[in-house]
Design a protein around this motif. Structure first.
Motif, PDB file in Angstrom:
ATOM      1  N   MET A  65      32.404  43.638  35.955  1.00  0.00           N
ATOM      2  CA  MET A  65      33.297  42.527  35.839  1.00  0.00           C
ATOM      3  C   MET A  65      34.257  42.430  37.015  1.00  0.00           C
ATOM      4  O   MET A  65      34.678  41.340  37.372  1.00  0.00           O
ATOM      5  CB  MET A  65      34.115  42.635  34.550  1.00  0.00           C
ATOM      6  N   ASP A  66      34.526  43.572  37.609  1.00  0.00           N
ATOM      7  CA  ASP A  66      35.415  43.570  38.763  1.00  0.00           C
ATOM      8  C   ASP A  66      34.775  42.847  39.938  1.00  0.00           C
ATOM      9  O   ASP A  66      35.466  42.199  40.733  1.00  0.00           O
ATOM     10  CB  ASP A  66      35.761  45.007  39.188  1.00  0.00           C
ATOM     11  N   THR A  67      33.450  42.956  40.054  1.00  0.00           N
ATOM     12  CA  THR A  67      32.760  42.300  41.172  1.00  0.00           C
ATOM     13  C   THR A  67      32.869  40.793  41.075  1.00  0.00           C
ATOM     14  O   THR A  67      33.009  40.104  42.074  1.00  0.00           O
ATOM     15  CB  THR A  67      31.276  42.710  41.212  1.00  0.00           C
ATOM     16  N   VAL A  68      32.833  40.276  39.847  1.00  0.00           N
ATOM     17  CA  VAL A  68      32.944  38.834  39.660  1.00  0.00           C
ATOM     18  C   VAL A  68      34.340  38.356  40.060  1.00  0.00           C
ATOM     19  O   VAL A  68      34.497  37.321  40.717  1.00  0.00           O
ATOM     20  CB  VAL A  68      32.623  38.443  38.199  1.00  0.00           C
ATOM     21  N   GLY A  69      35.333  39.123  39.727  1.00  0.00           N
ATOM     22  CA  GLY A  69      36.717  38.774  40.088  1.00  0.00           C
ATOM     23  C   GLY A  69      36.919  38.789  41.590  1.00  0.00           C
ATOM     24  O   GLY A  69      37.590  37.934  42.159  1.00  0.00           O
ATOM     25  N   LYS A  70      36.323  39.796  42.249  1.00  0.00           N
ATOM     26  CA  LYS A  70      36.440  39.894  43.708  1.00  0.00           C
ATOM     27  C   LYS A  70      35.743  38.722  44.387  1.00  0.00           C
ATOM     28  O   LYS A  70      36.260  38.166  45.350  1.00  0.00           O
ATOM     29  CB  LYS A  70      35.846  41.211  44.210  1.00  0.00           C
ATOM     30  N   LEU A  71      34.597  38.349  43.857  1.00  0.00           N
ATOM     31  CA  LEU A  71      33.853  37.234  44.452  1.00  0.00           C
ATOM     32  C   LEU A  71      34.640  35.928  44.329  1.00  0.00           C
ATOM     33  O   LEU A  71      34.672  35.117  45.260  1.00  0.00           O
ATOM     34  CB  LEU A  71      32.479  37.094  43.789  1.00  0.00           C
ATOM     35  N   GLU A  72      35.303  35.743  43.161  1.00  0.00           N
ATOM     36  CA  GLU A  72      36.103  34.529  42.979  1.00  0.00           C
ATOM     37  C   GLU A  72      37.291  34.509  43.931  1.00  0.00           C
ATOM     38  O   GLU A  72      37.625  33.468  44.517  1.00  0.00           O
ATOM     39  CB  GLU A  72      36.580  34.423  41.532  1.00  0.00           C
ATOM     40  N   GLU A  73      37.914  35.665  44.105  1.00  0.00           N
ATOM     41  CA  GLU A  73      39.051  35.751  45.023  1.00  0.00           C
ATOM     42  C   GLU A  73      38.614  35.443  46.458  1.00  0.00           C
ATOM     43  O   GLU A  73      39.295  34.712  47.184  1.00  0.00           O
ATOM     44  CB  GLU A  73      39.678  37.146  44.961  1.00  0.00           C
ATOM     45  N   GLU A  74      37.482  35.990  46.879  1.00  0.00           N
ATOM     46  CA  GLU A  74      36.977  35.744  48.230  1.00  0.00           C
ATOM     47  C   GLU A  74      36.622  34.274  48.418  1.00  0.00           C
ATOM     48  O   GLU A  74      36.864  33.688  49.480  1.00  0.00           O
ATOM     49  CB  GLU A  74      35.764  36.626  48.515  1.00  0.00           C
ATOM     50  N   ALA A  75      36.090  33.648  47.358  1.00  0.00           N
ATOM     51  CA  ALA A  75      35.748  32.229  47.438  1.00  0.00           C
ATOM     52  C   ALA A  75      37.003  31.391  47.599  1.00  0.00           C
ATOM     53  O   ALA A  75      37.040  30.445  48.401  1.00  0.00           O
ATOM     54  CB  ALA A  75      34.972  31.802  46.194  1.00  0.00           C
TER      55      ALA A  75
END
Length: 154
Positions: free
Chosen positions: A1-11
């Protein structure tokens, strides 16, 4: 779930950077447009000479050509037989492949030929002084070398 949060932040960060770049580009475009508007545009005009001297020196108009007479004269020239007897065949013959080399080297060969003849004469004198050969044999050797040199040239 942390990876999804990081991807959203990078986007979101990418979107912000793109917005920032667009704003920067718009401001630079507006500045360049202002600069381009301030530069006067050239006005192109046709040149018509006003003075009589220039008008006289201008290119004269060409009179129209009678097309039918020109074509008929060209056709008449094509019907005339070609005279082959006037052509010199010797001028049409191709040259040897090394003709330019011979032409360029001929002056140097003449100089070498003169030096060779002088060297032969000096050798004969030296032999005569040394007394190694009699005069008749020395003269025969010199005449033989001269005739062989002449035969090689031909």
């Amino acid at each position: 779930m942390d990876t999804v949060g990081k991807l959203e932040e990078e986007a979101l960060k990418r979107k912000e950077r793109l917005k920032h770049l667009k704003r920067k580009q718009e401001t630079s475009n507006s500045e360049s447009n202002q600069i381009a508007e301030s530069i006067p545009k050239p006005v192109f005009r046709n040149y018509r000479p006003e003075s009589e001297e220039i008008k006289e020196n201008a290119i004269e108009e060409v009179s129209p050509i009678d097309l039918e007479t020109e074509i008929s004269s060209q056709l008449a020239m094509m019907k005339a037989p070609i005279v082959i007897e006037d052509i010199d065949i010797a001028n049409l013959a191709p040259r040897k492949p090394d003709w330019d080399l011979k032409r360029d080297v001929s002056k140097k060969l003449e100089k070498l030929e003169r030096r060779t003849q002088k060297a032969i004469a000096e050798l004969i004198r030296d032999r005569l002084k040394a007394g190694q050969d009699d005069i008749l044999q020395a003269v025969n050797v010199a005449s033989a070398s001269i005739t062989s040199a002449n035969n090689e040239d031909e």
